[in-house]
Design a protein around this motif. Structure first.
Motif, PDB file in Angstrom:
ATOM      1  N   ARG A  37      84.128  64.178  50.680  1.00  0.00           N
ATOM      2  CA  ARG A  37      83.195  63.085  50.916  1.00  0.00           C
ATOM      3  C   ARG A  37      82.277  62.932  49.716  1.00  0.00           C
ATOM      4  O   ARG A  37      82.088  63.885  48.955  1.00  0.00           O
ATOM      5  CB  ARG A  37      82.390  63.363  52.194  1.00  0.00           C
ATOM      6  CG  ARG A  37      81.707  62.147  52.803  1.00  0.00           C
ATOM      7  CD  ARG A  37      81.219  62.436  54.215  1.00  0.00           C
ATOM      8  NE  ARG A  37      80.167  63.460  54.246  1.00  0.00           N
ATOM      9  CZ  ARG A  37      79.639  63.964  55.359  1.00  0.00           C
ATOM     10  NH1 ARG A  37      80.070  63.537  56.542  1.00  0.00           N
ATOM     11  NH2 ARG A  37      78.701  64.880  55.300  1.00  0.00           N
ATOM     12  N   ASP A  38      81.688  61.751  49.533  1.00  0.00           N
ATOM     13  CA  ASP A  38      80.914  61.496  48.319  1.00  0.00           C
ATOM     14  C   ASP A  38      79.583  62.228  48.255  1.00  0.00           C
ATOM     15  O   ASP A  38      78.889  62.145  47.235  1.00  0.00           O
ATOM     16  CB  ASP A  38      80.708  59.990  48.101  1.00  0.00           C
ATOM     17  CG  ASP A  38      79.885  59.317  49.181  1.00  0.00           C
ATOM     18  OD1 ASP A  38      79.785  59.866  50.296  1.00  0.00           O
ATOM     19  OD2 ASP A  38      79.346  58.218  48.922  1.00  0.00           O
ATOM     20  N   ASP A  39      79.215  62.951  49.300  1.00  0.00           N
ATOM     21  CA  ASP A  39      78.032  63.814  49.210  1.00  0.00           C
ATOM     22  C   ASP A  39      78.400  65.242  48.828  1.00  0.00           C
ATOM     23  O   ASP A  39      77.545  66.127  48.820  1.00  0.00           O
ATOM     24  CB  ASP A  39      77.257  63.804  50.534  1.00  0.00           C
ATOM     25  CG  ASP A  39      78.054  64.392  51.691  1.00  0.00           C
ATOM     26  OD1 ASP A  39      79.296  64.503  51.576  1.00  0.00           O
ATOM     27  OD2 ASP A  39      77.449  64.725  52.725  1.00  0.00           O
ATOM     28  N   TRP A 185      71.334  59.320  55.000  1.00  0.00           N
ATOM     29  CA  TRP A 185      71.552  58.819  53.639  1.00  0.00           C
ATOM     30  C   TRP A 185      72.198  57.440  53.680  1.00  0.00           C
ATOM     31  O   TRP A 185      71.849  56.548  52.900  1.00  0.00           O
ATOM     32  CB  TRP A 185      72.404  59.813  52.861  1.00  0.00           C
ATOM     33  CG  TRP A 185      72.552  59.488  51.394  1.00  0.00           C
ATOM     34  CD1 TRP A 185      71.590  58.984  50.570  1.00  0.00           C
ATOM     35  CD2 TRP A 185      73.720  59.669  50.603  1.00  0.00           C
ATOM     36  NE1 TRP A 185      72.086  58.832  49.287  1.00  0.00           N
ATOM     37  CE2 TRP A 185      73.386  59.242  49.288  1.00  0.00           C
ATOM     38  CE3 TRP A 185      74.998  60.154  50.861  1.00  0.00           C
ATOM     39  CZ2 TRP A 185      74.314  59.292  48.237  1.00  0.00           C
ATOM     40  CZ3 TRP A 185      75.912  60.203  49.819  1.00  0.00           C
ATOM     41  CH2 TRP A 185      75.577  59.782  48.524  1.00  0.00           C
ATOM     42  N   ASN A 186      73.145  57.251  54.608  1.00  0.00           N
ATOM     43  CA  ASN A 186      73.775  55.936  54.758  1.00  0.00           C
ATOM     44  C   ASN A 186      72.741  54.873  55.117  1.00  0.00           C
ATOM     45  O   ASN A 186      72.768  53.758  54.583  1.00  0.00           O
ATOM     46  CB  ASN A 186      74.854  55.985  55.837  1.00  0.00           C
ATOM     47  CG  ASN A 186      76.206  56.402  55.292  1.00  0.00           C
ATOM     48  OD1 ASN A 186      76.480  56.246  54.115  1.00  0.00           O
ATOM     49  ND2 ASN A 186      77.046  56.931  56.156  1.00  0.00           N
ATOM     50  N   ALA A 196      81.844  56.434  55.903  1.00  0.00           N
ATOM     51  CA  ALA A 196      82.094  57.590  55.038  1.00  0.00           C
ATOM     52  C   ALA A 196      82.918  57.163  53.827  1.00  0.00           C
ATOM     53  O   ALA A 196      83.921  56.462  53.973  1.00  0.00           O
ATOM     54  CB  ALA A 196      82.833  58.684  55.803  1.00  0.00           C
ATOM     55  N   THR A 197      82.480  57.575  52.651  1.00  0.00           N
ATOM     56  CA  THR A 197      83.246  57.346  51.427  1.00  0.00           C
ATOM     57  C   THR A 197      84.005  58.628  51.123  1.00  0.00           C
ATOM     58  O   THR A 197      83.402  59.687  50.923  1.00  0.00           O
ATOM     59  CB  THR A 197      82.317  56.957  50.263  1.00  0.00           C
ATOM     60  OG1 THR A 197      81.629  55.746  50.615  1.00  0.00           O
ATOM     61  CG2 THR A 197      83.114  56.721  48.995  1.00  0.00           C
ATOM     62  N   LEU A 198      85.333  58.542  51.094  1.00  0.00           N
ATOM     63  CA  LEU A 198      86.195  59.718  51.091  1.00  0.00           C
ATOM     64  C   LEU A 198      87.300  59.594  50.043  1.00  0.00           C
ATOM     65  O   LEU A 198      87.605  58.505  49.564  1.00  0.00           O
ATOM     66  CB  LEU A 198      86.865  59.889  52.464  1.00  0.00           C
ATOM     67  CG  LEU A 198      85.977  59.888  53.701  1.00  0.00           C
ATOM     68  CD1 LEU A 198      86.827  59.720  54.954  1.00  0.00           C
ATOM     69  CD2 LEU A 198      85.172  61.178  53.766  1.00  0.00           C
ATOM     70  N   ARG A 199      87.890  60.736  49.731  1.00  0.00           N
ATOM     71  CA  ARG A 199      89.162  60.745  49.023  1.00  0.00           C
ATOM     72  C   ARG A 199      89.931  61.980  49.456  1.00  0.00           C
ATOM     73  O   ARG A 199      89.350  62.999  49.846  1.00  0.00           O
ATOM     74  CB  ARG A 199      88.978  60.706  47.508  1.00  0.00           C
ATOM     75  CG  ARG A 199      88.289  61.899  46.869  1.00  0.00           C
ATOM     76  CD  ARG A 199      88.147  61.688  45.362  1.00  0.00           C
ATOM     77  NE  ARG A 199      87.408  62.764  44.716  1.00  0.00           N
ATOM     78  CZ  ARG A 199      87.100  62.776  43.424  1.00  0.00           C
ATOM     79  NH1 ARG A 199      87.469  61.773  42.634  1.00  0.00           N
ATOM     80  NH2 ARG A 199      86.424  63.799  42.888  1.00  0.00           N
ATOM     81  N   ASP A 211      86.474  53.745  51.795  1.00  0.00           N
ATOM     82  CA  ASP A 211      85.498  53.782  52.879  1.00  0.00           C
ATOM     83  C   ASP A 211      86.201  53.811  54.222  1.00  0.00           C
ATOM     84  O   ASP A 211      87.161  53.061  54.464  1.00  0.00           O
ATOM     85  CB  ASP A 211      84.570  52.564  52.817  1.00  0.00           C
ATOM     86  CG  ASP A 211      83.554  52.682  51.699  1.00  0.00           C
ATOM     87  OD1 ASP A 211      83.021  53.784  51.502  1.00  0.00           O
ATOM     88  OD2 ASP A 211      83.301  51.675  51.013  1.00  0.00           O
ATOM     89  N   TYR A 212      85.714  54.690  55.091  1.00  0.00           N
ATOM     90  CA  TYR A 212      86.281  54.882  56.422  1.00  0.00           C
ATOM     91  C   TYR A 212      85.108  54.810  57.392  1.00  0.00           C
ATOM     92  O   TYR A 212      84.081  55.454  57.169  1.00  0.00           O
ATOM     93  CB  TYR A 212      86.960  56.251  56.475  1.00  0.00           C
ATOM     94  CG  TYR A 212      88.114  56.363  57.428  1.00  0.00           C
ATOM     95  CD1 TYR A 212      89.318  55.721  57.159  1.00  0.00           C
ATOM     96  CD2 TYR A 212      88.017  57.143  58.578  1.00  0.00           C
ATOM     97  CE1 TYR A 212      90.392  55.847  58.028  1.00  0.00           C
ATOM     98  CE2 TYR A 212      89.096  57.268  59.444  1.00  0.00           C
ATOM     99  CZ  TYR A 212      90.273  56.620  59.156  1.00  0.00           C
ATOM    100  OH  TYR A 212      91.342  56.737  60.011  1.00  0.00           O
TER     101      TYR A 212
END
Length: 249
Positions: A37-39, A185-186, A196-199, A211-212
């Motif tokens: 996740r981007d955090d 944070w969102n 959620a920003t994911l990879r 983004d999910y």
């Protein structure tokens, strides 16, 4: 151009994980997918779940598949766990999957699969009486801003009076401090709390960030207000649920 060794190589990491899992016999505990996740949070999941038969699904997913009628589209079919069950039950079922690797495996396993995204599904797919978004794939709505495009694209694939059954996760049903901090944070960033920003990572390879969207049924209903879809029911299993969406003729 010099490649930063600290950054992963872009690629179909999801497909690569599924290929290794399939080659291993899809045995639990053999191959794992890493979700970043981007955090900075990193979660690991057993890739064998993407090959599980109905006995390995949550009850709401079995319930959803039992509701299927007519021609069925499985959005984000992955390795084909739901698609193959639907086909095996006698449905004319087609999978839609953006990962080339995952789509190839689902075809090898006997599924009819189109490699495409939900917003660019290509032409010639025809209309579907039932659209499935299982495995938490309501998350493909992405964000408050992206959801109208996704919903319109799904409506363009729907027959009159079609039904969409989508599995989601209520982000508010958690006591995880990390998730709660991410929600806050969102909100600071003007996003829905459950976006959620994911990879997906596989060794030195990673997908592009995407983004999910994890959202409550009430949030889903609000996103549907100006769409061709309406929320007609919800089936719960813990924090997970299947939303039943009806398409107007």
């Amino acid at each position: 151009m010099t490649t930063d060794p600290r950054e992963p190589v872009p690629g179909d990491a999801f497909g690569a994980v599924l290929r290794r899992c399939w080659a291993s016999g899809a045995r639990p505990g053999t191959v794992f997918a890493v979700l970043e996740r981007d955090d900075g949070r990193v979660d690991v999941e057993d890739a064998a779940r993407y090959f599980a038969g109905p006995d390995g699904w949550i009850p709401t997913e079995r319930w959803a598949c039992a509701q299927a009628v007519g021609r069925v589209l499985d959005v984000g079919c992955g390795a084909g766990r739901h698609l193959l069950a639907l086909s095996g039950a006698g449905h004319d079922a087609v999978g839609l999957e953006p990962s080339a690797g995952a789509a190839a495996i689902a075809r090898e396993r006997g599924g009819e699969v189109v490699q495409a995204t939900v917003t660019q599904p290509g032409i010639g797919l025809g209309a579907f009486d039932t659209i499935m978004m299982l495995g938490n794939n309501l998350g493909l709505l992405g964000s408050r801003e992206r959801a109208p495009e996704v919903l319109a694209s799904l409506a363009a694939l729907a027959a009159p009076w079609a039904r969409l059954l989508g599995c989601g996760m209520d982000p508010y049903r958690t006591a995880d401090d990390g998730h709660l901090a991410y929600h806050a944070w969102n909100i600071e960033r003007g996003r829905l709390p459950g976006q959620a920003t994911l990879r997906v990572r596989d060794g030195a390879m990673a997908t592009e960030w995407f983004d999910y969207l994890f959202l409550s049924p009430d949030e889903l209903a609000r996103l549907l207000e100006d769409s061709p879809w309406s929320l007609s029911g919800v089936e719960w299993e813990g924090a997970s649920y299947v939303a039943v969406l009806d398409h107007a003729a």
